[in-house]
Design an enzyme around this catalytic site. Structure first.
Site, PDB file in Angstrom:
ATOM      1  N   SER A 169      35.762  44.701  38.117  1.00 55.82           N
ATOM      2  CA  SER A 169      34.832  45.650  37.261  1.00 55.82           C
ATOM      3  C   SER A 169      33.620  44.741  37.432  1.00 55.82           C
ATOM      4  O   SER A 169      32.946  44.920  38.629  1.00 55.82           O
ATOM      5  CB  SER A 169      35.523  45.219  35.717  1.00 55.82           C
TER       6      SER A 169
ATOM      7  N   HIS B 136      41.990  50.941  34.361  1.00 54.26           N
ATOM      8  CA  HIS B 136      40.774  50.134  34.748  1.00 54.26           C
ATOM      9  C   HIS B 136      41.090  49.055  35.921  1.00 54.26           C
ATOM     10  O   HIS B 136      41.948  48.277  35.583  1.00 54.26           O
ATOM     11  CB  HIS B 136      40.001  49.471  33.663  1.00 54.26           C
TER      12      HIS B 136
ATOM     13  N   ASP C 166      39.615  55.922  36.564  1.00 53.39           N
ATOM     14  CA  ASP C 166      38.988  54.635  35.778  1.00 53.39           C
ATOM     15  C   ASP C 166      38.290  55.083  34.729  1.00 53.39           C
ATOM     16  O   ASP C 166      37.049  55.749  34.965  1.00 53.39           O
ATOM     17  CB  ASP C 166      38.482  53.627  36.910  1.00 53.39           C
TER      18      ASP C 166
END
Length: 515
Positions: free
Chosen positions: A229, A484, A456
């Site tokens: 991320s 995610h 995502d």
């Protein structure tokens, strides 16, 4: 609710929702990209100025989970003044288990910004990463400056944060707009009051430089790294600053560093809509779906209507905090990070529609990392501090947000308005941004693996495609699925490709796609 809160769920978060040797101690400017290229106004210190930091020895001690060690790393508070104040950073590791030749250290970061890398290591990565990887690498994490155990940014008390999370983020009149802007201003003022020393020095560029000090202190010639991320932006920034020191870098759930904040926020809004539509398609196929049994579009309309009802009349939760639109929206967004949370979300929505908001409030509390005693981790404080320093505000006035809101609502009829107004939060930040959007090429770095998940919610797939194309040595690995990030989330294809890269340096074939 912050549209740029990009955090890979840790093992604890997943459980909560139902549901990161020869020494090389040269420090210096010879391998650093220019400040302009990195998007930072900070000057690059020389190797001589940084030598005391690269030459330090860590004093390891037992801590936390059995088998893990902890230490404190020193770094300059201000890299423009390396001889001045210092900042202390929390480091943890678990040594390679064997068999096989040790490959050095593997640094991990779960994202955020604001996620505790040490917590992620001790609760998940250090025990949950594939055994062949843990056998060959010392697993290492450092809490970034301003985060968790590393001189954390603090902004509000628990009761103040409770009030902040309940402020209506879809204002319908000037009074509600004033209430929201006042909340943003009070949040920023609290950060300035409680964290003035560290607030100007928590940028991603500075954290990347801290990572290189740690690499040198650990005795690794190159940095091997898995970032999820926001951690992908951190890893790409490291490769930009130190391309000749980049080792095997995995950037999972990638960000696009070339996009301005407003576009990032709008893209992420569309990402949450895509994830919600996937949830809705699954939900309406079930006879007990609280959003009905029609189409995903009809489910979206039902959810939007429910949010509007909560805006007018919050429901009870069994405690002093009722469930209004703001907290309910956050709870739904939290469940979009992992499809394993969908059953809990269905139940929580069903209960809330019957007048009991406790379960949906629990999802929101998980997102904010609020404990049962009413205290919060510093996740959201660090998140704002890093985001507002890394890029200029998306919007500076309420008029600008009102003008942009229709484009957000087009991206997501369900979440768009609230996420548009959340984009105003950095407008009142007490420290001027030092970074700016720019392409990262990392010329001279070895192959870098960029991982993207097609549905995502937090880091849309097109960001991974873009980052992989920007990096001179980027290779895109695609996971056709939900949730995610992708590594360690159930795809043997993804895990095998990344494990192979980490263990022998062979990047996936260009265009490789997994399900």
């Amino acid at each position: 609710m912050d549209p740029r809160r990009l955090l890979q769920p840790s093992a604890v978060a997943l459980a909560t929702l139902g549901l990161l040797v020869s020494g090389c101690t040269d420090g210096g400017a010879s391998s650093m990209a220019s400040a302009a290229a990195s998007g930072s106004s900070a000057s690059s210190p020389s190797a001589k100025e940084l030598q005391p930091y690269y030459g330090q020895r860590l004093s390891w001690r037992a801590c936390g989970v059995p088998g893990f060690e902890c230490a404190t790393l020193r770094a300059p508070l201000d890299y423009a003044d390396p001889g001045g104040e210092q900042i202390k950073l929390a480091v943890s590791r678990v040594k390679a288990t064997g068999p096989g030749k040790r490959l050095g250290s593997l640094l991990v970061n779960p994202g955020g910004p604001g996620g505790s890398a040490v917590g992620y290591l001790q609760q998940y990565a250090g025990i949950g990463y594939p055994a062949p990887v843990r056998a060959r690498y010392d697993m290492v994490a450092v809490d970034p400056r301003g985060v968790a155990r590393s001189e954390p940014v603090q902004c509000l008390t628990g009761p103040q944060m409770d009030a902040y999370t309940q402020v209506d983020q879809t204002p319908d009149d000037p009074r509600e707009t004033d209430r929201l802007t006042t909340a943003f201003k009070d949040f920023a003022a609290g950060c300035k009051t409680r964290s003035a020393r560290v607030l100007p020095h928590v940028s991603t560029v500075e954290t990347a430089r801290d990572m290189d000090i740690l690499r040198g202190v650990l005795g690794d010639r190159r940095l091997n790294y898995v970032g999820a991320s926001y951690g992908t932006f951190l890893g790409a920034t490291y490769a930009e600053l130190f391309p000749d020191r980049a080792g095997r870098l995995v950037l999972d759930g990638a960000m696009d560093p070339s996009l301005p904040t407003a576009e990032l926020n709008r893209d992420q809004t569309a990402g949450f809509e895509t994830a919600f539509r996937a949830f809705a398609a699954d939900c309406v196929a079930r006879p007990d779906c609280p959003l009905g049994t029609g189409t995903p579009a009809q489910a979206a309309t039902r959810l939007k209507t429910f949010f509007a009802e909560l805006d007018r009349r919050p429901v009870a939760t069994g405690e002093a905090r009722p469930l209004g639109e703001a907290l309910a929206t956050t709870g739904v967004l939290a469940a979009m990070y992992d499809e394993g949370a969908w059953p809990r979300l269905r139940d929580a929505l069903a209960q809330a529609m019957r007048g009991d908001g406790a379960a949906l409030l629990g999802l929101a509390d998980s997102y904010y990392e609020r404990d049962a005693d009413g205290s919060y981790s510093n996740l959201m404080y660090a998140n704002a501090a890093v985001n507002c320093l890394d890029q200029p505000p998306a919007y500076r006035t309420t008029e600008a947000v009102a003008k942009a809101a229709p484009s957000f609502e087009k991206a997501s009829p369900v979440f768009g308005k609230g996420l548009a107004w959340a984009s105003l939060s950095c407008a009142y930040w007490p420290v001027k941004a030092t970074g700016s959007p720019h392409r990262i090429t990392a010329e001279g770095a070895p192959p870098i693996v960029v991982v993207g998940t097609t549905r995502d919610p937090a880091t849309p797939y097109k960001w991974a495609r873009s980052l992989a194309s920007q990096l001179s040595s980027g290779t895109l690995l695609t996971y056709d699925g939900d949730g995610h990030t992708a590594y360690g989330r159930g795809s043997d294809c993804i895990d095998t490709a990344i494990n192979t890269y980490l263990l022998d340096g062979t990047a996936p074939t260009p265009g490789k796609r997994c399900t």
